[in-house]
Design a protein around this motif. Structure first.
Motif, PDB file in Angstrom:
ATOM      1  N   LYS A 150      -0.833  -0.979   2.963  1.00 54.14           N
ATOM      2  CA  LYS A 150      -0.449   0.430   2.918  1.00 54.14           C
ATOM      3  C   LYS A 150       1.072   0.560   2.867  1.00 54.14           C
ATOM      4  O   LYS A 150       1.607   1.423   2.154  1.00 54.14           O
ATOM      5  CB  LYS A 150      -1.004   1.156   4.143  1.00 54.14           C
ATOM      6  CG  LYS A 150      -0.666   2.639   4.166  1.00 54.14           C
ATOM      7  CD  LYS A 150      -1.277   3.322   5.384  1.00 54.14           C
ATOM      8  CE  LYS A 150      -0.915   4.811   5.385  1.00 54.14           C
ATOM      9  NZ  LYS A 150      -1.469   5.508   6.573  1.00 54.14           N
ATOM     10  N   LYS A 152       9.119   7.683  -7.000  1.00 49.98           N
ATOM     11  CA  LYS A 152       9.584   9.061  -6.802  1.00 49.98           C
ATOM     12  C   LYS A 152      11.103   9.163  -6.636  1.00 49.98           C
ATOM     13  O   LYS A 152      11.669  10.242  -6.811  1.00 49.98           O
ATOM     14  CB  LYS A 152       8.902   9.682  -5.576  1.00 49.98           C
ATOM     15  CG  LYS A 152       7.403   9.951  -5.752  1.00 49.98           C
ATOM     16  CD  LYS A 152       7.127  11.026  -6.784  1.00 49.98           C
ATOM     17  CE  LYS A 152       7.498  12.413  -6.294  1.00 49.98           C
ATOM     18  NZ  LYS A 152       7.185  13.456  -7.315  1.00 49.98           N
ATOM     19  N   GLN A 199       3.325   2.370   0.007  1.00 49.60           N
ATOM     20  CA  GLN A 199       4.272   3.439   0.302  1.00 49.60           C
ATOM     21  C   GLN A 199       5.666   3.115  -0.250  1.00 49.60           C
ATOM     22  O   GLN A 199       6.373   3.990  -0.750  1.00 49.60           O
ATOM     23  CB  GLN A 199       4.347   3.682   1.816  1.00 49.60           C
ATOM     24  CG  GLN A 199       3.071   4.269   2.413  1.00 49.60           C
ATOM     25  CD  GLN A 199       2.704   5.609   1.804  1.00 49.60           C
ATOM     26  OE1 GLN A 199       3.545   6.492   1.667  1.00 49.60           O
ATOM     27  NE2 GLN A 199       1.440   5.762   1.421  1.00 49.60           N
ATOM     28  N   THR A 215       3.256  15.490  -6.416  1.00 54.79           N
ATOM     29  CA  THR A 215       3.825  15.353  -5.079  1.00 54.79           C
ATOM     30  C   THR A 215       3.581  13.923  -4.609  1.00 54.79           C
ATOM     31  O   THR A 215       2.810  13.173  -5.220  1.00 54.79           O
ATOM     32  CB  THR A 215       3.166  16.323  -4.094  1.00 54.79           C
ATOM     33  OG1 THR A 215       1.770  15.971  -3.962  1.00 54.79           O
ATOM     34  CG2 THR A 215       3.273  17.768  -4.582  1.00 54.79           C
ATOM     35  N   GLU A 216       4.240  13.535  -3.517  1.00 58.88           N
ATOM     36  CA  GLU A 216       4.023  12.179  -2.995  1.00 58.88           C
ATOM     37  C   GLU A 216       2.557  11.971  -2.623  1.00 58.88           C
ATOM     38  O   GLU A 216       1.990  10.903  -2.861  1.00 58.88           O
ATOM     39  CB  GLU A 216       4.921  11.930  -1.781  1.00 58.88           C
ATOM     40  CG  GLU A 216       6.389  11.782  -2.146  1.00 58.88           C
ATOM     41  CD  GLU A 216       7.214  11.185  -1.026  1.00 58.88           C
ATOM     42  OE1 GLU A 216       6.606  10.680  -0.054  1.00 58.88           O
ATOM     43  OE2 GLU A 216       8.454  11.212  -1.130  1.00 58.88           O
ATOM     44  N   GLU A 217       1.938  13.005  -2.069  1.00 60.96           N
ATOM     45  CA  GLU A 217       0.527  12.893  -1.696  1.00 60.96           C
ATOM     46  C   GLU A 217      -0.353  12.728  -2.932  1.00 60.96           C
ATOM     47  O   GLU A 217      -1.269  11.884  -2.951  1.00 60.96           O
ATOM     48  CB  GLU A 217       0.100  14.141  -0.911  1.00 60.96           C
ATOM     49  CG  GLU A 217      -1.330  14.080  -0.394  1.00 60.96           C
ATOM     50  CD  GLU A 217      -1.732  15.329   0.388  1.00 60.96           C
ATOM     51  OE1 GLU A 217      -2.924  15.430   0.765  1.00 60.96           O
ATOM     52  OE2 GLU A 217      -0.856  16.194   0.607  1.00 60.96           O
ATOM     53  N   GLN A 218      -0.072  13.499  -3.964  1.00 57.69           N
ATOM     54  CA  GLN A 218      -0.846  13.389  -5.196  1.00 57.69           C
ATOM     55  C   GLN A 218      -0.630  12.039  -5.870  1.00 57.69           C
ATOM     56  O   GLN A 218      -1.571  11.448  -6.408  1.00 57.69           O
ATOM     57  CB  GLN A 218      -0.460  14.517  -6.161  1.00 57.69           C
ATOM     58  CG  GLN A 218      -0.921  15.902  -5.732  1.00 57.69           C
ATOM     59  CD  GLN A 218      -0.292  17.004  -6.567  1.00 57.69           C
ATOM     60  OE1 GLN A 218       0.829  16.872  -7.064  1.00 57.69           O
ATOM     61  NE2 GLN A 218      -1.013  18.114  -6.723  1.00 57.69           N
ATOM     62  N   LEU A 222       5.508   3.706  -3.913  1.00 61.50           N
ATOM     63  CA  LEU A 222       5.507   5.156  -4.157  1.00 61.50           C
ATOM     64  C   LEU A 222       6.931   5.705  -4.101  1.00 61.50           C
ATOM     65  O   LEU A 222       7.333   6.498  -4.947  1.00 61.50           O
ATOM     66  CB  LEU A 222       4.617   5.830  -3.117  1.00 61.50           C
ATOM     67  CG  LEU A 222       4.372   7.333  -3.232  1.00 61.50           C
ATOM     68  CD1 LEU A 222       2.998   7.671  -2.653  1.00 61.50           C
ATOM     69  CD2 LEU A 222       5.435   8.142  -2.480  1.00 61.50           C
ATOM     70  N   ARG A 223       7.706   5.260  -3.111  1.00 62.76           N
ATOM     71  CA  ARG A 223       9.079   5.749  -2.974  1.00 62.76           C
ATOM     72  C   ARG A 223       9.943   5.300  -4.155  1.00 62.76           C
ATOM     73  O   ARG A 223      10.815   6.035  -4.614  1.00 62.76           O
ATOM     74  CB  ARG A 223       9.690   5.282  -1.650  1.00 62.76           C
ATOM     75  CG  ARG A 223       9.164   6.046  -0.427  1.00 62.76           C
ATOM     76  CD  ARG A 223      10.005   5.760   0.804  1.00 62.76           C
ATOM     77  NE  ARG A 223       9.852   4.384   1.262  1.00 62.76           N
ATOM     78  CZ  ARG A 223       8.899   3.965   2.071  1.00 62.76           C
ATOM     79  NH1 ARG A 223       7.993   4.825   2.526  1.00 62.76           N
ATOM     80  NH2 ARG A 223       8.825   2.707   2.438  1.00 62.76           N
ATOM     81  N   ASP A 277       0.114   9.254  -4.345  1.00 68.32           N
ATOM     82  CA  ASP A 277      -0.589   8.251  -3.541  1.00 68.32           C
ATOM     83  C   ASP A 277      -2.076   8.210  -3.903  1.00 68.32           C
ATOM     84  O   ASP A 277      -2.664   7.135  -4.045  1.00 68.32           O
ATOM     85  CB  ASP A 277      -0.409   8.558  -2.053  1.00 68.32           C
ATOM     86  CG  ASP A 277      -0.828   7.389  -1.174  1.00 68.32           C
ATOM     87  OD1 ASP A 277      -0.660   6.229  -1.611  1.00 68.32           O
ATOM     88  OD2 ASP A 277      -1.339   7.627  -0.065  1.00 68.32           O
ATOM     89  N   LYS A 278      -2.672   9.372  -4.086  1.00 67.18           N
ATOM     90  CA  LYS A 278      -4.081   9.417  -4.504  1.00 67.18           C
ATOM     91  C   LYS A 278      -4.251   8.797  -5.890  1.00 67.18           C
ATOM     92  O   LYS A 278      -5.239   8.110  -6.162  1.00 67.18           O
ATOM     93  CB  LYS A 278      -4.580  10.856  -4.505  1.00 67.18           C
ATOM     94  CG  LYS A 278      -4.745  11.460  -3.115  1.00 67.18           C
ATOM     95  CD  LYS A 278      -5.233  12.917  -3.184  1.00 67.18           C
ATOM     96  CE  LYS A 278      -5.399  13.509  -1.789  1.00 67.18           C
ATOM     97  NZ  LYS A 278      -5.806  14.942  -1.830  1.00 67.18           N
ATOM     98  N   ARG A 279      -3.270   9.046  -6.775  1.00 66.00           N
ATOM     99  CA  ARG A 279      -3.307   8.466  -8.113  1.00 66.00           C
ATOM    100  C   ARG A 279      -3.233   6.937  -8.027  1.00 66.00           C
ATOM    101  O   ARG A 279      -3.967   6.221  -8.718  1.00 66.00           O
ATOM    102  CB  ARG A 279      -2.136   9.021  -8.927  1.00 66.00           C
ATOM    103  CG  ARG A 279      -1.736   8.228 -10.161  1.00 66.00           C
ATOM    104  CD  ARG A 279      -2.588   8.517 -11.355  1.00 66.00           C
ATOM    105  NE  ARG A 279      -2.202   7.647 -12.479  1.00 66.00           N
ATOM    106  CZ  ARG A 279      -1.275   7.950 -13.381  1.00 66.00           C
ATOM    107  NH1 ARG A 279      -0.630   9.108 -13.309  1.00 66.00           N
ATOM    108  NH2 ARG A 279      -1.013   7.102 -14.366  1.00 66.00           N
TER     109      ARG A 279
END
Length: 408
Positions: free
Chosen positions: A325, A336, A329, A272-275, A332-333, A277-279
């Motif tokens: 940040k 994904k 982000q 997921t996007e949250e996962q 990340l986008r 981001d943690k990665r």
């Protein structure tokens, strides 16, 4: 020269129908093929390995036919993938099932499939002539035979058109069947390429030429509405994208022009996007003083890193501890939803199959016989049906050929 059945086209559908009509039903059969050799297109299917069918049930087949799937219910119910497997094993071609239920000959040689059909034609004494069928002979609302380019006429109460579409014309798929169908009054849906590589607006695909992605999810949207989404493999090329995911996606697209379609690749569909981001934060914590261009090797293929960074607007020399940040982000986008805008297809000659063909509303789905002309039958790609990659198109050819042979 009189026969029970004349088959026009010596490809997968034509050879199969001729074998079945002669072997199972004892008919005298003439097979006309304009090429000096039979099965030329069959020899190049599945990259020379010949993906003969997909080992799934009828519902699985229907789910993989984007064009007129309901028309094929009777054909598939009468001749399933299991029947295809049994048929070829009876001809001495043992098969195996691989990932995605794809069925191949154990030898991995398309030649063995074509050779087995040719051998069966000889055993059954099917007459094969190197002739181009030019006109149907018609009388009192029914077909009575075929006139060839040589001027010779062959007579039969049943004629099967199995000439393929317009893809790979060097194999003989030149659209002859469409012209023959029109002589009988049939409508032909204009053929367009299907299962074909896609051109993209983005030029950075050239920087990734030759890069193959596995286990990514491709989603295609038409004017904002998702029309296709699947997990699989794809390939970047100098002109755009190709590979199994792209070929299947192309079957859902008609005349891509600027702005009509959007393709988005999820490079990490398992997160997921949250996962993710943690990665990213975890990876960053181990590379705080390194340039970002040298810190994403565990996340992305090497060829993609500079492309993704450019799209994210992050300078290559940015130190990991300097990444904001907002930049993270954006990165990340891009991972994904790596976006591509289709602008067209490669030439129709490069299509694995064509979409379009003889309008199925004018063909009886239970027999493959023309509704307009008694004794005229159709099988295979000449019809306006097509499937995804994975053995579905050859299953269409074999199943429609079986029905046509049965009722002709």
């Amino acid at each position: 020269m009189n026969y029970d059945l004349i088959v026009i086209g010596g490809g997968a559908a034509g050879m199969t129908a001729a074998c079945m009509a002669a072997g199972r039903y004892g008919k005298s059969v003439l097979l006309l093929e304009r090429n000096p050799r039979l099965g030329k297109k069959l020899l190049i299917t599945g990259k020379g390995r010949c993906n003969i069918t997909n080992n799934c049930d009828v519902n699985g087949l229907i789910a993989n036919i984007p064009r007129n799937p309901r028309f094929l219910y009777s054909a598939f119910n009468n001749f399933s993938p299991q029947d295809t497997i049994s048929f070829f094993e009876s001809l001495g071609v043992p098969v195996k099932t691989e990932r995605g239920n794809r069925v191949f000959p154990q030898s991995d040689r398309a030649y063995d499939v074509a050779a087995a059909l040719e051998q069966e034609l000889r055993r059954l004494k099917v007459e094969v002539r190197t002739e181009r069928a030019l006109r149907l002979l018609l009388e009192d609302g029914r077909v009575t035979g075929v006139r060839c380019e040589s001027g010779v006429e062959y007579l039969a109460p049943s004629v099967l058109i199995a000439t393929g579409g317009k893809s790979y014309p060097l194999t003989g798929s030149t659209g002859d069947g469409y012209e023959l169908a029109k002589q009988a009054g049939h409508s032909v849906v204009p053929p367009v390429p299907s299962l074909i590589p896609i051109l993209t607006e983005e030029k950075d695909v050239k920087d990734m030429q030759g890069l193959s992605l596995k286990n990514v999810t491709l989603t295609v949207s038409e004017r904002g509405k998702p029309i296709y989404s699947e997990l699989g493999e794809m390939l970047f090329t100098h002109f755009g994208v190709s590979g199994p995911l792209i070929l299947s996606a192309s079957a859902h697209m008609r005349e891509p022009d600027k702005g009509r379609y959007l393709m988005e690749i999820d490079l990490k569909p398992g997160l997921t996007e949250e996962q993710l981001d943690k990665r990213l934060l975890r990876d960053f914590s181990q590379n705080l003083n390194r340039d970002i261009i040298n810190s994403l090797g565990a996340l992305l293929p090497r060829k993609m890193i500079p492309v993704v960074l450019k799209r994210s607007g992050i300078p290559f020399e940015t130190k990991i501890h300097e990444v904001t940040k907002e930049q993270r982000q954006t990165l990340l986008r891009a991972v994904k939803a790596f976006s591509l805008h289709p602008t067209g297809f490669r030439p129709i000659e490069e299509a694995i199959i064509t979409s379009g063909g003889v309008d199925v509303k004018e063909v009886n789905p239970k027999t493959m016989e023309s509704k307009l002309l008694e004794g005229l039958f159709f099988a295979g790609e000449v019809l306006d049906v097509d499937g995804y990659t994975g053995g579905f198109n050859l299953q269409i050819a074999f199943a429609t050929a079986h029905l046509a042979a049965l009722y002709a």
